[in-house]
Design an enzyme around this catalytic site. Structure first.
Site, PDB file in Angstrom:
ATOM      1  N   ARG A 122       0.852  -1.184   0.000  1.00 22.69           N
ATOM      2  CA  ARG A 122       0.000   0.000   0.000  1.00 22.69           C
ATOM      3  C   ARG A 122       0.896   1.245   0.000  1.00 22.69           C
ATOM      4  NH1 ARG A 122      -3.430  -2.886  -1.507  1.00 22.69           N
ATOM      5  NH2 ARG A 122      -5.452  -3.361  -0.555  1.00 22.69           N
TER       6      ARG A 122
ATOM      7  N   HIS B 107      -0.775   0.041  -9.766  1.00 21.13           N
ATOM      8  CA  HIS B 107      -1.443  -0.885  -8.836  1.00 21.13           C
ATOM      9  C   HIS B 107      -1.939  -2.124  -9.602  1.00 21.13           C
ATOM     10  CE1 HIS B 107      -3.711  -1.170  -4.774  1.00 21.13           C
ATOM     11  NE2 HIS B 107      -3.503  -2.383  -5.271  1.00 21.13           N
TER      12      HIS B 107
HETATM   13  P1  NAP Z   1      -1.451 -11.934   4.799  1.00 19.96           P
HETATM   14  O1  NAP Z   1      -1.523 -13.358   4.337  1.00 19.96           O
HETATM   15  O2  NAP Z   1      -2.397 -11.480   5.849  1.00 19.96           O
HETATM   16  O3  NAP Z   1       0.050 -11.685   5.299  1.00 19.96           O
HETATM   17  C1  NAP Z   1       0.412 -10.546   6.018  1.00 19.96           C
HETATM   18  C2  NAP Z   1       1.820 -10.745   6.576  1.00 19.96           C
HETATM   19  O4  NAP Z   1       2.237  -9.516   7.183  1.00 19.96           O
HETATM   20  C3  NAP Z   1       1.897 -11.842   7.678  1.00 19.96           C
HETATM   21  O5  NAP Z   1       3.085 -12.565   7.540  1.00 19.96           O
HETATM   22  C4  NAP Z   1       1.924 -11.012   8.955  1.00 19.96           C
HETATM   23  O6  NAP Z   1       2.605 -11.617  10.042  1.00 19.96           O
HETATM   24  C5  NAP Z   1       2.704  -9.792   8.505  1.00 19.96           C
HETATM   25  N1  NAP Z   1       2.474  -8.649   9.398  1.00 19.96           N
HETATM   26  C6  NAP Z   1       1.297  -8.042   9.698  1.00 19.96           C
HETATM   27  N2  NAP Z   1       1.489  -7.042  10.573  1.00 19.96           N
HETATM   28  C7  NAP Z   1       2.814  -7.026  10.852  1.00 19.96           C
HETATM   29  C8  NAP Z   1       3.630  -6.253  11.717  1.00 19.96           C
HETATM   30  N3  NAP Z   1       3.117  -5.263  12.477  1.00 19.96           N
HETATM   31  N4  NAP Z   1       4.956  -6.510  11.755  1.00 19.96           N
HETATM   32  C9  NAP Z   1       5.486  -7.526  11.015  1.00 19.96           C
HETATM   33  N5  NAP Z   1       4.756  -8.311  10.177  1.00 19.96           N
HETATM   34  C10 NAP Z   1       3.438  -8.058  10.094  1.00 19.96           C
HETATM   35  O7  NAP Z   1      -1.644 -10.946   3.558  1.00 19.96           O
HETATM   36  P2  NAP Z   1      -1.368 -11.226   2.004  1.00 19.96           P
HETATM   37  O8  NAP Z   1      -2.522 -11.919   1.377  1.00 19.96           O
HETATM   38  O9  NAP Z   1      -0.031 -11.816   1.865  1.00 19.96           O
HETATM   39  O10 NAP Z   1      -1.391  -9.719   1.436  1.00 19.96           O
HETATM   40  C11 NAP Z   1      -0.489  -8.727   1.919  1.00 19.96           C
HETATM   41  C12 NAP Z   1      -0.856  -7.352   1.406  1.00 19.96           C
HETATM   42  O11 NAP Z   1      -0.538  -7.238   0.026  1.00 19.96           O
HETATM   43  C13 NAP Z   1      -2.347  -7.012   1.456  1.00 19.96           C
HETATM   44  O12 NAP Z   1      -2.744  -6.590   2.745  1.00 19.96           O
HETATM   45  C14 NAP Z   1      -2.456  -5.879   0.432  1.00 19.96           C
HETATM   46  O13 NAP Z   1      -2.270  -4.626   1.058  1.00 19.96           O
HETATM   47  C15 NAP Z   1      -1.285  -6.150  -0.510  1.00 19.96           C
HETATM   48  N6  NAP Z   1      -1.739  -6.500  -1.879  1.00 19.96           N
HETATM   49  C16 NAP Z   1      -1.379  -5.717  -2.918  1.00 19.96           C
HETATM   50  C17 NAP Z   1      -1.763  -6.047  -4.203  1.00 19.96           C
HETATM   51  C18 NAP Z   1      -1.354  -5.220  -5.378  1.00 19.96           C
HETATM   52  O14 NAP Z   1      -1.840  -5.449  -6.491  1.00 19.96           O
HETATM   53  N7  NAP Z   1      -0.451  -4.277  -5.226  1.00 19.96           N
HETATM   54  C19 NAP Z   1      -2.526  -7.202  -4.417  1.00 19.96           C
HETATM   55  C20 NAP Z   1      -2.882  -7.986  -3.332  1.00 19.96           C
HETATM   56  C21 NAP Z   1      -2.478  -7.637  -2.041  1.00 19.96           C
HETATM   57  P3  NAP Z   1       2.084 -12.991  10.703  1.00 19.96           P
HETATM   58  O15 NAP Z   1       2.437 -14.058   9.668  1.00 19.96           O
HETATM   59  O16 NAP Z   1       2.863 -13.114  11.930  1.00 19.96           O
HETATM   60  O17 NAP Z   1       0.609 -12.828  10.893  1.00 19.96           O
HETATM   61  C1  GLV Z   2      -5.136  -5.274  -3.973  1.00 21.56           C
HETATM   62  O1  GLV Z   2      -4.422  -4.349  -3.742  1.00 21.56           O
HETATM   63  C2  GLV Z   2      -5.667  -6.147  -2.972  1.00 21.56           C
HETATM   64  O2  GLV Z   2      -5.561  -5.838  -1.774  1.00 21.56           O
HETATM   65  O3  GLV Z   2      -6.219  -7.199  -3.343  1.00 21.56           O
END
Ligand code: NAP
Ligand code: GLV
Length: 313
Positions: free
Chosen positions: A225, A273
């Site tokens: 983000r 994005h």
């Molecule tokens: P996820 O499975 O919830 O993974 C989040 C990770 O971040 C987990 O490993 C978590 O730790 C860690 N985390 C959370 N808070 C933290 C903190 N304070 N300090 C250290 N580590 C922390 O999420 P995901 O599905 O991988 O997605 C991640 C993010 O990618 C989304 O929230 C979104 O903002 C972004 N995204 C972007 C796009 C794009 O097109 N640019 C697309 C999809 C997603 P734990 O393992 O210990 O819980």
């Molecule tokens: C895209 O940014 C998503 O959070 O799926």
């Protein structure tokens, strides 16, 4: 069963058709103010009015991985939020991050510029061992990215909130956890990939103090983000030479405003994005499967993608 659809900025018809085909037993409608109460909702950045008018929903299904926009609304206590759990995003994210790391490491940007200038030139190969990649966030997307980078034999570090066992996709990843280990993680990394959720704890986490702890010649890839990054701090570290460059897919304001200094900075590569898009068919299939499981009595707590609203992800 009634399902209501309220997704800002998304053409509703293909989603309504997909949901109706996947859940023929349900009545699926596009939300409008004053609509009757539904059992489940499929949402992206809905207005507060939607939440206020639908307090009895059993679950809100977010058609993205990040729930930061949704959690900025006032939700009734106990309302369940379910985000997309991969649904075809992790392989896209792995493609995007690998291309950004490889383009920088192999200096393909410079080779392309040379060729455009009519110059046939070689550069000295760089050592992969000097380009340790640090991934912030080892969740669904971060762990898939780690696996893909390791296939290209990059040293990979990872940082998460809770400590990870060295097993499965993370078996060869040097894992760090919690705020106390953040400095060691940063010092061990030259390329930094941000895949954290946006929460109160992680907002502005890519700032002068953290980015200056990366190894000299550091490179930043922000695919999570825009509000994770302090724009002015990135620009200062690029201009001082501590950072060699950055690839940015997400921005504080989207679309990136005309005149923003990122647009024409020579050390930045920008995309709109687009690193991991929501894939409609995969997402509809996942949401339909979950709605059926809930209808069959499966407890929502066991479901992948259920958001802990107290943590913000
Ligand atoms: P996820 O499975 O919830 O993974 C989040 C990770 O971040 C987990 O490993 C978590 O730790 C860690 N985390 C959370 N808070 C933290 C903190 N304070 N300090 C250290 N580590 C922390 O999420 P995901 O599905 O991988 O997605 C991640 C993010 O990618 C989304 O929230 C979104 O903002 C972004 N995204 C972007 C796009 C794009 O097109 N640019 C697309 C999809 C997603 P734990 O393992 O210990 O819980
Ligand atoms: C895209 O940014 C998503 O959070 O799926």
């Amino acid at each position: 069963m009634r399902i209501t659809f309220c997704c800002t900025g998304t053409a509703p018809e293909p989603w309504l058709l997909g949901l109706r085909a996947a859940l023929p037993e349900a009545e699926v409608t596009l939300w409008a103010p004053g609509a009757p109460p539904a059992d489940h909702a499929v949402v992206w950045a809905p207005p507060q009015q939607f939440i206020d008018e639908q307090p009895g929903l059993k679950a809100l299904f977010n058609i993205g991985a990040g729930v930061d926009a949704l959690l900025r609304l006032r939700l009734p206590p106990g309302m369940h939020v379910v985000r997309l759990d991969d649904a075809g995003m992790s392989v896209q994210m792995a493609e995007y991050v690998c291309q950004a790391v490889i383009r920088h490491f192999r200096e393909f940007d410079l080779a392309e510029a040379d060729m455009v200038a009519g110059k046939w030139a070689f550069r000295k190969p760089r050592l992969r061992a000097d380009f340790a990649v640090g991934i912030m966030g080892l969740g669904v997307l971060g762990s898939r990215v780690a696996q893909a980078l390791q296939a290209f034999e990059f040293p990979v570090n990872g940082w998460s909130r809770s400590a990870k066992p060295a097993a499965g996709a993370l078996a060869q990843v040097r894992c760090f956890a919690g705020d106390a280990q953040l400095p060691d993680f940063l010092a061990a990394s030259r390329v930094l990939v941000n895949l954290l959720p946006l929460t109160v704890q992680t907002e502005n986490i890519l700032n002068h103090a953290t980015l200056s702890q990366l190894q000299p010649g550091g490179y930043v890839i922000n695919v999570a983000r825009g509000a994770h990054l302090v724009d002015a701090d990135l620009l200062a570290l690029l201009d001082s030479g501590h950072l060699a460059g950055a690839t940015l897919d997400v921005f504080r304001t989207e679309p990136l405003p005309a005149g923003h200094p990122f647009w024409h900075h020579p050390k930045l590569t920008l995309t709109p994005h687009t690193s991991a898009r929501t894939l409609r068919d995969d997402s509809v299939a996942q949401i339909a499967r979950k709605i059926r499981a809930l209808a069959a009595g499966q407890p929502i707590g066991n479901m992948p993608g259920v958001v802990d609203t107290s943590l913000g992800y």
